[in-house]
Design a protein around this motif. Structure first.
Motif, PDB file in Angstrom:
ATOM      1  N   GLN A  34     -44.249  11.530 -16.223  1.00 30.16           N
ATOM      2  CA  GLN A  34     -42.884  11.762 -15.733  1.00 30.16           C
ATOM      3  C   GLN A  34     -42.515  13.231 -15.849  1.00 30.16           C
ATOM      4  O   GLN A  34     -41.453  13.602 -16.347  1.00 30.16           O
ATOM      5  CB  GLN A  34     -41.889  10.896 -16.499  1.00 30.16           C
ATOM      6  N   ALA A  35     -43.426  14.037 -15.342  1.00 28.81           N
ATOM      7  CA  ALA A  35     -43.247  15.483 -15.451  1.00 28.81           C
ATOM      8  C   ALA A  35     -41.948  15.935 -14.806  1.00 28.81           C
ATOM      9  O   ALA A  35     -41.352  16.925 -15.232  1.00 28.81           O
ATOM     10  CB  ALA A  35     -44.429  16.194 -14.801  1.00 28.81           C
ATOM     11  N   GLU A  36     -41.496  15.185 -13.790  1.00 26.21           N
ATOM     12  CA  GLU A  36     -40.280  15.596 -13.086  1.00 26.21           C
ATOM     13  C   GLU A  36     -39.048  15.549 -13.984  1.00 26.21           C
ATOM     14  O   GLU A  36     -38.022  16.120 -13.670  1.00 26.21           O
ATOM     15  CB  GLU A  36     -40.081  14.752 -11.820  1.00 26.21           C
ATOM     16  N   ARG A  37     -39.173  14.861 -15.124  1.00 22.56           N
ATOM     17  CA  ARG A  37     -38.022  14.771 -16.025  1.00 22.56           C
ATOM     18  C   ARG A  37     -37.885  15.967 -16.964  1.00 22.56           C
ATOM     19  O   ARG A  37     -36.865  16.137 -17.608  1.00 22.56           O
ATOM     20  CB  ARG A  37     -38.149  13.525 -16.917  1.00 22.56           C
ATOM     21  N   ALA A  47     -50.345  18.095  -9.579  1.00 24.40           N
ATOM     22  CA  ALA A  47     -49.338  17.043  -9.641  1.00 24.40           C
ATOM     23  C   ALA A  47     -49.932  15.782  -9.019  1.00 24.40           C
ATOM     24  O   ALA A  47     -50.502  15.836  -7.944  1.00 24.40           O
ATOM     25  CB  ALA A  47     -48.082  17.474  -8.890  1.00 24.40           C
ATOM     26  N   VAL A  48     -49.832  14.669  -9.747  1.00 22.57           N
ATOM     27  CA  VAL A  48     -50.470  13.432  -9.307  1.00 22.57           C
ATOM     28  C   VAL A  48     -49.461  12.288  -9.423  1.00 22.57           C
ATOM     29  O   VAL A  48     -48.806  12.150 -10.463  1.00 22.57           O
ATOM     30  CB  VAL A  48     -51.700  13.122 -10.209  1.00 22.57           C
ATOM     31  N   PRO A  49     -49.315  11.490  -8.359  1.00 18.18           N
ATOM     32  CA  PRO A  49     -48.354  10.384  -8.469  1.00 18.18           C
ATOM     33  C   PRO A  49     -48.816   9.347  -9.495  1.00 18.18           C
ATOM     34  O   PRO A  49     -50.011   9.134  -9.686  1.00 18.18           O
ATOM     35  CB  PRO A  49     -48.309   9.796  -7.057  1.00 18.18           C
ATOM     36  N   TYR A  98     -46.143  12.111 -11.872  1.00 20.83           N
ATOM     37  CA  TYR A  98     -44.741  11.929 -11.496  1.00 20.83           C
ATOM     38  C   TYR A  98     -44.531  10.589 -10.818  1.00 20.83           C
ATOM     39  O   TYR A  98     -45.450  10.002 -10.259  1.00 20.83           O
ATOM     40  CB  TYR A  98     -44.289  13.066 -10.578  1.00 20.83           C
ATOM     41  N   ASP A  99     -43.283  10.136 -10.880  1.00 21.41           N
ATOM     42  CA  ASP A  99     -42.902   8.918 -10.175  1.00 21.41           C
ATOM     43  C   ASP A  99     -42.514   9.295  -8.756  1.00 21.41           C
ATOM     44  O   ASP A  99     -41.553  10.028  -8.554  1.00 21.41           O
ATOM     45  CB  ASP A  99     -41.702   8.253 -10.881  1.00 21.41           C
ATOM     46  N   ALA A 100     -43.272   8.808  -7.765  1.00 19.55           N
ATOM     47  CA  ALA A 100     -42.955   9.123  -6.380  1.00 19.55           C
ATOM     48  C   ALA A 100     -41.752   8.302  -5.946  1.00 19.55           C
ATOM     49  O   ALA A 100     -41.516   7.231  -6.505  1.00 19.55           O
ATOM     50  CB  ALA A 100     -44.162   8.823  -5.506  1.00 19.55           C
ATOM     51  N   PRO A 101     -40.982   8.724  -4.963  1.00 19.23           N
ATOM     52  CA  PRO A 101     -41.093  10.009  -4.278  1.00 19.23           C
ATOM     53  C   PRO A 101     -40.355  11.108  -5.034  1.00 19.23           C
ATOM     54  O   PRO A 101     -39.360  10.839  -5.708  1.00 19.23           O
ATOM     55  CB  PRO A 101     -40.386   9.727  -2.957  1.00 19.23           C
ATOM     56  N   LEU A 102     -40.845  12.325  -4.881  1.00 22.33           N
ATOM     57  CA  LEU A 102     -40.198  13.471  -5.511  1.00 22.33           C
ATOM     58  C   LEU A 102     -39.148  14.049  -4.567  1.00 22.33           C
ATOM     59  O   LEU A 102     -39.376  14.120  -3.374  1.00 22.33           O
ATOM     60  CB  LEU A 102     -41.233  14.571  -5.774  1.00 22.33           C
ATOM     61  N   SER A 103     -38.024  14.466  -5.108  1.00 19.53           N
ATOM     62  CA  SER A 103     -37.046  15.161  -4.282  1.00 19.53           C
ATOM     63  C   SER A 103     -37.642  16.522  -3.906  1.00 19.53           C
ATOM     64  O   SER A 103     -38.597  16.982  -4.522  1.00 19.53           O
ATOM     65  CB  SER A 103     -35.752  15.372  -5.064  1.00 19.53           C
ATOM     66  N   GLU A 104     -37.045  17.151  -2.916  1.00 20.07           N
ATOM     67  CA  GLU A 104     -37.596  18.422  -2.466  1.00 20.07           C
ATOM     68  C   GLU A 104     -37.552  19.470  -3.579  1.00 20.07           C
ATOM     69  O   GLU A 104     -38.508  20.215  -3.789  1.00 20.07           O
ATOM     70  CB  GLU A 104     -36.821  18.925  -1.245  1.00 20.07           C
ATOM     71  N   THR A 105     -36.433  19.468  -4.319  1.00 20.31           N
ATOM     72  CA  THR A 105     -36.319  20.430  -5.417  1.00 20.31           C
ATOM     73  C   THR A 105     -37.376  20.149  -6.479  1.00 20.31           C
ATOM     74  O   THR A 105     -38.039  21.068  -6.967  1.00 20.31           O
ATOM     75  CB  THR A 105     -34.924  20.349  -6.070  1.00 20.31           C
ATOM     76  N   ALA A 106     -37.533  18.877  -6.822  1.00 25.04           N
ATOM     77  CA  ALA A 106     -38.513  18.517  -7.843  1.00 25.04           C
ATOM     78  C   ALA A 106     -39.911  18.950  -7.404  1.00 25.04           C
ATOM     79  O   ALA A 106     -40.703  19.480  -8.192  1.00 25.04           O
ATOM     80  CB  ALA A 106     -38.475  17.019  -8.104  1.00 25.04           C
TER      81      ALA A 106
END
Ligand code: ADP
Ligand code: MG
Length: 691
Positions: free
Chosen positions: A558-561, A453-455, A587-595
């Protein structure tokens, strides 16, 4: 025929008092078109009204006061509210109303009148006020105000209080219904009756009453699940009652298997054995092979098709896209033809004389296996003796499309294949009408895909590395998500990315997206598969299952999506050969803990089932997994996560019931019919058909 006892519940919402032509559309939008839907509306919270004196008021609380009216103050200007000034022994409070009242307020609430008022108190300047009180009644009507009330989802123009009233009336229309649950089970689970459970839902006393784990909520969830599972089990039993060709395991298939440059995994062996057991019974098979991309489903299906061919029958393998069909054809035609089984490829591209020749070969039975796309079920395609329909990525086809293919034969066995990992606990809800074989083991020798995972801030480095890899001969997918409301904007983002990558990497960067015509998509895919393109930028999901062995890099923006299952499937497109592969999750930082935890799972495992299970847990169900897309039903009461124990129980219960009382004729059977009607789950009728 719907049981008479349910008629009042199927009346339109307009039959409820106070629901006229103005209110009806709002109520329908909120709940649904019939009285049953209103009774099934779920409160999401409750309000507790605390009796108080003005001096003990607490800002933001819902409270009830006994007051004397001091007088009505008219609005001081346009857009200003009316204020009724009132007081008790401890202080003053204003009741605030926006709107036009004429002399209405003054007449209804004259000075010195005693009133009980309830609503949310707020401090305004240095005074207390209640804006639009929930209740403002004569003091002797205080008993009409409930201490605790459920809160329903509201909709613009439909006040919470009206919704509450409609629900109450709908509830009154529900008769005492015959008990459809097993008595021992009811006792064990301490379930109330259906009617009592529903009444309790609408009269919560404490917050815990709203919890999906409360006995009455579990009862309602179980009723809903059983209704659905029963319909699925009936459907499954119906299919099995249809006679179909008896197909035996064959020498041909065994020879083909022996010729393969690898040995079947245990999971493949098991799946093939399960299929063969089905095919040998003379009852129609409806089986699904579930397994990750690359787990080896297709070769298992090939052996089944060889068995069918050895017995003189024909098979059709249908894939959702031309490129997938072509790949299947390339995989299957060699091994099958070597052992005398003729195979053709039939797609929309076949025209004229060559097509006519293929159709003739199918109709005469000279060809035993047809691989293709939608072209396979067109009207003028006839088989000599179609005995087995294999449907790859079955959820990509509509029910009627799958059926059109199956009706080209008589009692055609169905073998569906899916690479969408569904947690084991939810399998029954989606595939309850099918028998499921799981390939939960990967062929040996695959190198796991190194996942990072890379910002997004480091995209420059990623592009740099990509350029180096590409100049060394690697191929890469670059996925841009569909996230905004507008597909147009997403498309622009992908185009921009493609242009940018062309600037850094060169002209071998291609773009594929959902808006392109199928033929254009196939053409770009083919260029990538042939190695003429080195980077493929894609908006929508790259065709599931496409095999490009040389592609070793997968970049996902935008893997978090994305849902985890989707990320897992995307990643599954690389790492198919022996070369090292990499997956970069931007991913777009910051990530939530769940993400963060979600992306972590992908780094830790590449078992699709485990990933789906964890995702369900982390997100607690809902449509986190894109479940609706894969046919997950839209439940009212059941929650796929909290009630997963009930799903399993309902599945067992349903299959037992159908085994003992297939036509639902016993007393319990008759009651179960009422249940099915109550929830609208009936075999055949409106039931989503997995097969
Ligand atoms: P799926 O349909 O599940 O995506 P395929 O059947 O297309 O998977 O198999 C993917 C690749 O793995 C194919 O190239 C196939 O030949 C190969 N394969 C299948 N089974 C095995 C096995 N047991 N060992 C090694 N390779 C296998
Ligand atoms: Mg496949």
């Amino acid at each position: 025929m719907r049981p008479e006892i349910l008629f009042p519940l199927y009346a339109p919402v307009t039959s409820l008092k106070g629901v006229g032509p103005r209110v009806a559309p709002m109520l329908e939008k909120l709940a649904g078109p019939i009285v049953r839907d209103v009774a099934f509306l779920k409160p999401h919270s409750l309000v507790r009204r605390t009796p108080a004196t003005v001096s003990s008021a607490i800002d933001g609380q819902v409270m009830t006061f006994q007051v004397t009216i001091a007088g009505v103050e008219r609005p001081r200007g346009p857009a200003q509210p009316w204020r009724i000034r009132a007081f008790d022994q401890t202080g003053f409070i204003s009741l605030v109303f926006f709107g036009a009242f004429g002399s209405g307020l003054e007449q209804r609430h004259p000075a010195n009148a005693l009133r009980v008022v309830s609503g949310k108190v707020e401090q305004f300047r240095d005074e207390w006020q209640i804006v639009h009180p929930d209740y403002l009644l004569a003091a002797d009507k205080a008993g009409d105000i409930p201490d605790i009330e459920p809160i329903y989802p509201a909709t613009l123009g439909l006040p919470a209080r009206s919704v509450r009233r409609f629900v109450g009336e709908a509830l009154d229309r529900i008769p005492e219904l015959p008990e459809w649950q097993d008595a021992a089970w009811l006792a064990r689970e301490r379930f109330p009756t259906f009617r009592a459970a529903l009444a309790r839902l609408h009269e919560p006393q404490v917050e815990a009453d709203l919890s999906p784990s409360s006995p009455h909520c579990r009862r309602l969830a179980y009723d809903e699940l059983l209704a659905q599972q029963l319909a699925m089990a009936q459907r499954r039993a119906e299919r099995r009652r249809e006679p179909a060709a008896r197909v035996a395991a064959s020498q041909v298939a065994e020879k083909i298997r022996a010729d393969l440059p690898f040995r079947f995994t245990r999971a493949q062996d098991r799946s093939l054995a399960e299929i063969r057991a089905d095919l040998a019974t003379g009852e129609r098979m409806s089986r699904l092979i579930q397994g990750d991309v690359g787990s080896g489903k297709t070769v298992v299906a090939m052996c089944a098709m060889a068995d069918v061919a050895a017995g003189g029958g024909q098979s059709a393998l249908m894939a959702p896209t031309e490129i997938l069909a072509r790949q299947h054809y390339e995989t299957l035609s060699g091994p099958l033809a070597t052992h005398g089984v003729g195979v053709i490829l039939l797609t929309g591209r076949d025209k004229g004389v060559p097509r006519a020749e293929k159709l003739r070969a199918l109709a005469s039975g000279a060809v035993k296996v047809a691989v293709g796309t939608h072209a396979l079920f067109q009207d003028d395609v006839a088989f000599h003796q179609l005995q087995l329909a294999v449907v790859d990525e079955q959820h990509r086809f509509g029910v009627s499309e799958r059926q059109r293919l199956q009706t080209k034969g008589w009692g055609t066995h169905l073998l569906a294949m899916s690479a969408t990992p569904i947690p084991r606990t939810l399998e029954l809800t989606v595939y309850g009408d099918l028998d499921v074989s799981r390939i939960d083991e990967k062929p040996p020798g695959r190198t796991p895909v190194a996942t990072r995972a890379v910002p997004m801030t480091r995209i420059g480095q990623v592009e740099q590395r990509l350029r180096e890899a590409v100049s060394a001969g690697a191929q890469a997918f670059w996925i841009c998500p569909l996230v905004s409301e507008s597909e147009f904007i997403d498309l622009k983002a992908a185009e921009t990315r493609a242009i940018e990558l062309q600037a850094t990497i060169g002209p071998s960067v291609g773009l594929i997206h959902g808006r392109m015509a199928p033929a254009a998509k196939d053409a770009v895919m083919a260029e990538f598969a042939d190695g003429r393109l080195s980077v493929l930028v894609a908006t929508t999901v790259v065709e599931v299952g496409v095999n490009v062995p040389n592609a070793t890099i997968m970049v996902i923006e935008q893997a978090e999506r994305f849902g985890l299952a989707q990320l897992h499937q995307l990643r599954g497109r690389v790492g198919r050969g022996r070369q090292e592969s990499a997956c970069v999750l931007l991913y777009d930082a910051p990530l939530s803990e769940t993400a963060q935890r979600r992306l972590d799972i992908l780094r830790r495992t590449d078992d699709g089932f485990a990933i789906a299970e964890t995702d369900l847990e982390l997100r607690g169900g809902g449509d986190a997994l894109g479940l609706k897309q894969s046919g997950f039903p839209d439940y009212v009461f059941a929650d796929p996560f909290t009630h997963r124990d009930l799903i399993a129980a309902a599945g067992d219960d349903a299959r037992l019931i159908v085994g003992r009382d297939p036509d639902l004729k016993s007393d319990r059977g008759l009651a179960l019919r009422v249940l099915q009607d109550l929830f609208d789950w009936k075999a055949g009728l409106g039931l989503r058909d997995a097969g």
